[in-house]
Design a protein around this motif. Sequence first.
Motif, PDB file in Angstrom:
ATOM      1  N   PHE A 385      49.093  48.461  55.007  1.00  0.00           N
ATOM      2  CA  PHE A 385      48.639  47.092  55.208  1.00  0.00           C
ATOM      3  C   PHE A 385      48.859  46.318  53.917  1.00  0.00           C
ATOM      4  N   ARG A 386      49.389  45.112  54.067  1.00  0.00           N
ATOM      5  CA  ARG A 386      49.704  44.320  52.888  1.00  0.00           C
ATOM      6  C   ARG A 386      49.173  42.910  53.087  1.00  0.00           C
ATOM      7  N   LEU A 387      48.588  42.382  52.036  1.00  0.00           N
ATOM      8  CA  LEU A 387      47.992  41.042  52.113  1.00  0.00           C
ATOM      9  C   LEU A 387      48.400  40.244  50.880  1.00  0.00           C
ATOM     10  N   VAL A 388      48.799  38.990  51.100  1.00  0.00           N
ATOM     11  CA  VAL A 388      49.041  38.082  49.975  1.00  0.00           C
ATOM     12  C   VAL A 388      48.256  36.808  50.262  1.00  0.00           C
ATOM     13  N   ALA A 389      47.375  36.440  49.344  1.00  0.00           N
ATOM     14  CA  ALA A 389      46.525  35.261  49.579  1.00  0.00           C
ATOM     15  C   ALA A 389      46.411  34.443  48.303  1.00  0.00           C
ATOM     16  N   PRO A 390      46.241  33.118  48.443  1.00  0.00           N
ATOM     17  CA  PRO A 390      46.026  32.289  47.245  1.00  0.00           C
ATOM     18  C   PRO A 390      44.805  32.809  46.488  1.00  0.00           C
ATOM     19  N   PHE A 391      44.962  32.934  45.165  1.00  0.00           N
ATOM     20  CA  PHE A 391      43.848  33.451  44.360  1.00  0.00           C
ATOM     21  C   PHE A 391      43.066  32.276  43.810  1.00  0.00           C
ATOM     22  N   VAL A 392      41.919  32.021  44.431  1.00  0.00           N
ATOM     23  CA  VAL A 392      41.077  30.912  43.958  1.00  0.00           C
ATOM     24  C   VAL A 392      40.038  31.469  43.021  1.00  0.00           C
ATOM     25  N   ASP A 393      40.061  30.891  41.813  1.00  0.00           N
ATOM     26  CA  ASP A 393      39.145  31.364  40.780  1.00  0.00           C
ATOM     27  C   ASP A 393      38.004  30.362  40.673  1.00  0.00           C
ATOM     28  N   ARG A 394      37.316  30.162  41.776  1.00  0.00           N
ATOM     29  CA  ARG A 394      36.270  29.135  41.796  1.00  0.00           C
ATOM     30  C   ARG A 394      35.014  29.678  41.125  1.00  0.00           C
ATOM     31  N   ARG A 395      34.604  29.006  40.045  1.00  0.00           N
ATOM     32  CA  ARG A 395      33.383  29.448  39.389  1.00  0.00           C
ATOM     33  C   ARG A 395      32.212  28.631  39.902  1.00  0.00           C
ATOM     34  N   LEU A 396      31.235  29.342  40.380  1.00  0.00           N
ATOM     35  CA  LEU A 396      30.089  28.680  40.980  1.00  0.00           C
ATOM     36  C   LEU A 396      29.170  28.094  39.922  1.00  0.00           C
ATOM     37  N   VAL A 397      28.931  28.872  38.865  1.00  0.00           N
ATOM     38  CA  VAL A 397      27.970  28.425  37.859  1.00  0.00           C
ATOM     39  C   VAL A 397      28.705  28.045  36.585  1.00  0.00           C
ATOM     40  N   PRO A 398      28.284  26.983  35.919  1.00  0.00           N
ATOM     41  CA  PRO A 398      28.948  26.596  34.677  1.00  0.00           C
ATOM     42  C   PRO A 398      28.635  27.561  33.534  1.00  0.00           C
ATOM     43  N   ALA A 399      29.520  27.579  32.552  1.00  0.00           N
ATOM     44  CA  ALA A 399      29.317  28.455  31.392  1.00  0.00           C
ATOM     45  C   ALA A 399      28.426  27.773  30.366  1.00  0.00           C
TER      46      ALA A 399
END
Lengths: 400, 124
Positions: A385-399
């Motif tokens: 099984f192979r999957l390619v998906a957009p990698f969203v690096d959404r950060r929920l909390v601010p640093a």
Amino acid sequence: MGSKSFSHECVNGNCFVSNDILLPHWDETDRLAALRSYRILDTPAEPEFDDLVQLAARACRTPIALISLVEDRRQWFKAEIGFGVRETTLDRSICLSAMLQPGLTVIPSLTDDSRFTANPLVRDEPHLRFYAGAVLETPEGLPLGALCVLDTVPRGLTDDQAFTLQTLARQVMSQMELRRAIAERDEVLAASRRIEERQTLLVRELHHRVKNTLATVQALVGATGRSSGSFEEFYTSFSNRISSLAKTHNLLTEDYWQAAPLRDLALNELKPFAESRKPRFMLIGPQIELSADLAVPIGMALHELTTNAVRHGALSVPDGYVEVRWDIVTDDSGRRLQLEWTERGGPPARPPSQEGFGSTLLRRVLPMQINADVLTEFDAEGLKFRLVAPFVDRRLVPAY
Amino acid sequence: MDQPSSKPLVLVLEDEAIIALNLQDELQDSGYTVAGPFTTCGAAFQWLETATPDLAILDATLKDGPCREIALELSRREVPFLIYSGHRDDHPNLAEFHHNVWIEKPAAPNVLVRACRQLHVGCD
């Protein structure tokens, strides 16, 4: 204050500041840190400080008065009258020397003091001749600069003038202390506002996640029900799906950033096979943290793949093994997550006779949920099984 | 976009795929044809360019924003719709649709199907 030690003879006259260096009890790094902690450098003029130089000039009857703060490469004037510039380089600074003396430094004739004869402000325009400066000292005793008055003719200060100049210097420090206290209070307030914001974000996210999870669980009931032959089968598959979801949420919640490592998601499912003497699985890929948007569906996919492998695939026989490989690749459309599940050493893979929830998830849910391109291959060596998906690096909390 | 006249066409706008697909199955089992499910307002709009459903089920917030524009467009076309979402207080920008049917997530499938039947009377 050190100013009390200032001796009377110096006020009226011919006492030059001697060259014996007082060994400072502070070091320059601390001094600069203290100066910067007032957050006053390069701020605009303020009437509170302007008034104090006006008063100093008037009391001492000099054309020039300055609040000079000595930084590492320049002296900067918070307020000035009669001088016309906001800063000079340190080679032009008299306050630098004055600052190193406690209390008040009076130099009746700058041209008679070897330390200043070469100073461009003395040698050339505006031909400064007289200097008197009261050190600006922090409560900890760190000198920051001086409140000084200057004239273009040699002269001295009366006792009253000397007293006034030192009193005004203390006033300058009081103003600076006040603004530092305000700045610090504002910072504390801003920090607590940020903490509140994070809390609000987390509560909202939690609310959202609970609602979504319940709706997902409800949909899972329907989907599992439709593909189960008996109540026992339904109960087992459904319970396992719920515990897999719960483990993903554990990973997400444990992390400050509310992200789950992909490796740990895979381990959640494959851990029962970690004890085996023969390696049953390999996890190959960089450290990748998935936000909830990706972690939940990918965790579910890994669960369905593992369940299928245990029932029909490589993990159903003692010699079979699973290889999970992942990576982040960058192409024209941005960063993409690649995930590959390869089974070896088990029975040949065959397409399911009827579509269960597992294959629905892989084939329909993943493309819809995370815009994944998916490919399932039923090889003689095992399932791939192979999957390619957009990698969203959404950060929920601010640093912070 | 030919639709069998006997089965009402329901547009489903929902970005949680598992929920959307389950909704699709439930609706199909109950005699509806499903347009979608669409996971973004953009995709739903594209479909609406060439077709009009008999009714719609809208999630309040999609990946590309609230369903407000879609709800306005459906209102213009007098297409009845219900909003299937978390608590309505979460959506101040959808206040103008508070008189519409709101069903709080998660709801049992028969609750949704019953609500659909009430919205689009005479589909049985």
